[in-house]
Every structure is written in C-alpha cells, then in structure tokens.
Design a protein around this motif. Sequence first.
Motif, mmCIF file in Angstrom:
data_model
loop_
_atom_site.group_PDB
_atom_site.id
_atom_site.type_symbol
_atom_site.label_atom_id
_atom_site.label_comp_id
_atom_site.label_asym_id
_atom_site.label_seq_id
_atom_site.Cartn_x
_atom_site.Cartn_y
_atom_site.Cartn_z
ATOM 1 N N VAL A 84 0.885 -1.055 -0.075
ATOM 2 C CA VAL A 84 -0.021 0.175 0.088
ATOM 3 C C VAL A 84 0.996 1.345 -0.004
ATOM 4 O O VAL A 84 1.912 1.328 0.873
ATOM 5 N N PHE A 85 0.516 2.196 -0.757
ATOM 6 C CA PHE A 85 1.224 3.566 -1.004
ATOM 7 C C PHE A 85 0.252 4.515 -0.406
ATOM 8 O O PHE A 85 -0.947 4.538 -1.044
ATOM 9 N N LYS A 86 0.827 5.591 0.198
ATOM 10 C CA LYS A 86 -0.052 6.610 0.478
ATOM 11 C C LYS A 86 0.670 8.072 0.780
ATOM 12 O O LYS A 86 1.919 7.798 1.039
ATOM 13 N N ALA A 87 0.164 9.309 0.027
ATOM 14 C CA ALA A 87 1.284 10.437 0.307
ATOM 15 C C ALA A 87 0.132 11.424 0.910
ATOM 16 O O ALA A 87 -0.960 11.448 0.941
ATOM 17 N N HIS A 88 0.950 12.032 1.878
ATOM 18 C CA HIS A 88 0.428 13.172 2.824
ATOM 19 C C HIS A 88 1.343 14.769 2.543
ATOM 20 O O HIS A 88 2.411 14.549 2.509
ATOM 21 N N TYR A 89 0.359 15.455 2.188
ATOM 22 C CA TYR A 89 1.058 16.679 1.679
ATOM 23 C C TYR A 89 0.904 18.002 3.234
ATOM 24 O O TYR A 89 -0.412 17.780 3.554
ATOM 25 N N PHE A 90 1.619 18.723 3.180
ATOM 26 C CA PHE A 90 1.453 19.709 4.259
ATOM 27 C C PHE A 90 2.055 21.152 3.835
ATOM 28 O O PHE A 90 3.046 21.216 2.971
ATOM 29 N N LYS A 91 1.476 22.149 4.342
ATOM 30 C CA LYS A 91 1.710 23.582 4.030
ATOM 31 C C LYS A 91 3.167 23.786 4.349
ATOM 32 O O LYS A 91 3.713 23.434 5.488
ATOM 33 N N GLY A 92 4.144 24.173 3.523
ATOM 34 C CA GLY A 92 5.394 24.708 3.833
ATOM 35 C C GLY A 92 6.492 24.125 2.990
ATOM 36 O O GLY A 92 6.098 23.273 2.166
ATOM 37 N N GLY A 93 7.596 24.302 3.371
ATOM 38 C CA GLY A 93 8.673 23.948 2.512
ATOM 39 C C GLY A 93 9.413 22.642 2.926
ATOM 40 O O GLY A 93 8.721 21.776 3.683
ATOM 41 N N HIS A 94 10.822 22.559 3.137
ATOM 42 C CA HIS A 94 11.463 21.195 3.251
ATOM 43 C C HIS A 94 11.387 20.832 4.706
ATOM 44 O O HIS A 94 11.428 19.676 4.826
ATOM 45 N N PHE A 95 11.243 21.792 5.515
ATOM 46 C CA PHE A 95 11.370 21.343 7.035
ATOM 47 C C PHE A 95 9.920 21.668 7.710
ATOM 48 O O PHE A 95 9.533 22.184 8.692
ATOM 49 N N PHE A 96 8.722 21.348 6.854
ATOM 50 C CA PHE A 96 7.333 21.446 7.146
ATOM 51 C C PHE A 96 7.365 20.358 8.541
ATOM 52 O O PHE A 96 6.552 20.524 9.167
ATOM 53 N N ILE A 97 8.068 19.628 8.429
ATOM 54 C CA ILE A 97 8.150 18.435 9.704
ATOM 55 C C ILE A 97 8.186 19.164 10.979
ATOM 56 O O ILE A 97 7.549 18.513 11.944
ATOM 57 N N LYS A 98 8.857 20.275 10.869
ATOM 58 C CA LYS A 98 8.858 21.017 12.244
ATOM 59 C C LYS A 98 7.422 21.530 12.777
ATOM 60 O O LYS A 98 7.344 21.804 14.104
ATOM 61 N N ASP A 99 6.659 22.096 11.843
ATOM 62 C CA ASP A 99 5.540 22.776 12.165
ATOM 63 C C ASP A 99 4.400 21.677 12.439
ATOM 64 O O ASP A 99 3.308 22.013 12.864
ATOM 65 N N TYR A 100 4.414 20.283 12.112
ATOM 66 C CA TYR A 100 3.462 19.481 11.901
ATOM 67 C C TYR A 100 3.622 18.323 12.586
ATOM 68 O O TYR A 100 3.307 17.065 12.204
ATOM 69 N N THR A 101 4.508 18.367 13.736
ATOM 70 C CA THR A 101 4.689 17.213 14.423
ATOM 71 C C THR A 101 3.727 16.195 15.030
ATOM 72 O O THR A 101 3.677 15.137 14.843
#
Length: 237
Positions: free
Chosen positions: A202-219
């Motif tokens: 199974v494959f799934k993609a999730h998109y978040f507002k922001g650039g390369h380090f969106f990971i910091k804002d959507y922990t």
Amino acid sequence: MQKIKLFCFPFAGGAASFYNPWRTLLPDYLELHCFELAGRGSRITESLYSSIAEIVDEIMIKLRPAFESGPYALFGHSMGGIIVYELTKRISEQNMPMPVQIFISGKGPLHLPRPELKIYSMPDDEFQKNMIEMGGISEDFFRSPELACLFIPVIRNDMRLAETFEVKELARLSCNITVFYGEEEILKPTDVEQWRYYTKGVFKAHYFKGGHFFIKDYTREIIDIISNTIMQTQMSC
C-alpha cells in the motif's frame, strides 16, 4: 497491542535529538529509537561517512538484532529518507524480517532528476544562505564561529552524500510506504506519488503546507498519521 519499535533517521546535519520531542507524543505501543549518525551528538568525535552505503552497512551491524527481535517501522526525513529506502532494500536482500511500514519524509522518488544545485560545494556564504532558506538552520547558528566551525563540515558532508547519491537499482519492496511532503517544495504531487512504484504493498502520500522542513510545524499531525497507519497495518495482518 504488541510493542512496535520505530527507528528514526535524521536529515543532513541532523542529530538523533531532533526526534526527542516525539517521545511524549507517541502512543504506548510505539517505542522510539533515534539512530545517531557519526560526527554529531554522542558520536561527535567519530569520522564522517564516505557514502550512503557506508551508513547502511553500519546500521545493519548495529540494529540487525533489533530488526530480528520483533515488529518495527522506519522513518527518515530528507537524507534520512534515502537511508530508509536503501536500508529496507538491504534488509529484503538478506531475507530478514521486513518493517511493518516505512515512512519517507521530505524526499522525492530517487529515480527522478534533481536540480543540480550542489549546495555541498558552494562557498561558505552561498552554502549558509541556501541552508537558511531550506529552513533547517537558523541565522543565529552561523553567527557562532564555534558552532559553525564544528558543524558545517558535518552538514556539508551529509549534503554531499544526499546530492550525489544515485540509486543503483530500483526495488519494489514488500512493505507499505507512506510519504510526507511539503506543498512548497519543488516537486508536484504527480511526481511525489511515483513513490508508489517502489512498493508492492500500500502506498499513500500526505502533503503539508510549508517547505522542506514542514516536519517541524506538523509534528503532532505526522505522529498521528504514523500511529494510525501502523495500527491499521497491524490490524490487517
């Protein structure tokens, strides 16, 4: 639910401590393990790597017992995403127990052409400007001569490994793949979703507002997706 180990691998220049805040947010059935790469954190005095393959070699030696002792999942952001894919390939080639799920964040499909920025070889001022624009490092970091002298070689080397990496052979993995990607990054969703060709599952993609380090804002959101995805995967087994 049975305990599942979640192994996390860092972005270029990142240390294992980046993932420490996750410990209080993960559900009880997920056990966090943050892998420290050489040249940073508790391994700051150790020599830097010459290739992604060398990193994978080391991980296989150090974590093989853990991979063979119960269910686990893998997560990597940016360079960590390359590590996760190459590591999972190696695990498959050696007929070891596969991860229940892999998570690749902030990294496009490895077979796609990439912009020839070669950030790692830029003069210091351009290098610092690009790293700040990516969002992983603050301007204050570069204002400290001590910090800059200590960590710029580590970051440059990691960027070299990531920017010069070429996937030698695409393998369709048996485990499921979930991808996280920033909406302001260079690739379009149709490009990002070519990760689906890297799995038979199974494959799934999730998109978040922001650039390369969106990971910091959507922990919180990312951890919720990881937790729910692993739970659904386990329930379907």
